[in-house]
Write a protein that holds these residues in place. Structure first.
Motif: not given
Length: 192
Positions: A48, A105, A108, A110, A114-115, A118, A165, A169, A187
């Motif tokens: 991540t 990520m 799509r 970060f 999305n995290a 993923a 996640s 992030v 990003d």
């Protein structure tokens, strides 16, 4: 900053995450066949924060160090025997897991949503590799391997996916703001 300096900095960060994986691997809740560990949380964090390339490199470095006998695997263990033993599939599964989380990520964005997607996919990849390997290495039926190597880890895996996640992030954004992490891709760091 020069390209060589950037590469050196990313190599240092990659090595740091290999060490973080080794430390979190020692957080263990023993179960009969496969223990619950902090390894998968650490893999999710690495991918991540670092993305597919450096996240996967940190896992490769972790596996090399552990295979060489340094006790960085769960329960302060190490050696090639761990890679080919009943739980070796989980270790091997960390490679595609880290790559898939980071790749997803990068494609799509970060952000937290999305995290979570993923890291949930990554958790399923790790469990699939581990369960298949457990079936073969321990000579179990598919139902026994699934019951011992997959089912008990779904809820804990989803919790770790959400934690990786959320923390990942936040840490990624702060490292980028502090100019300690440099990325090649664009990003999308705002929460969705």
């Amino acid at each position: 900053m020069k390209n060589q300096q950037l590469k050196l900095r990313m190599m240092i960060v990659t090595a740091l995450f290999a060490a973080i994986i080794g430390v979190l691997a020692q957080m263990t809740i023993p179960l009969p066949l496969v223990p619950i560990t902090g390894q998968t949380l650490a893999i999710g964090l690495a991918a991540t924060i670092l993305g597919s390339r450096y996240g996967t490199l940190s896992v490769i470095l972790y596996l090399i160090i552990g295979s060489a006998g340094v006790p960085v695997f769960a329960e302060f263990s190490g050696g090639v025997s761990k890679l080919i033993g009943p739980t070796g599939g989980y270790l091997v599964g960390f490679l595609p897991t880290a790559f898939i989380i980071g790749w997803f990520m990068e494609k799509r964005g970060f952000n937290f949503k999305n995290a979570v997607i993923a890291n949930s996919i990554g958790m399923l990849v790790t469990l699939t590799f581990g369960t298949a390997w457990l079936k073969i290495a321990a000579d179990l039926s598919w139902s026994a391997a699934f019951a011992g190597g997959f089912t008990p880890f779904i809820l804990v895996g989803l919790i770790k996916a959400c934690l990786a996640s959320w923390i990942g992030v936040i840490v990624r954004n702060r490292l980028i703001s502090a100019r300690l992490l440099f990325t090649e891709e664009k990003d999308q760091t705002k929460s969705a």
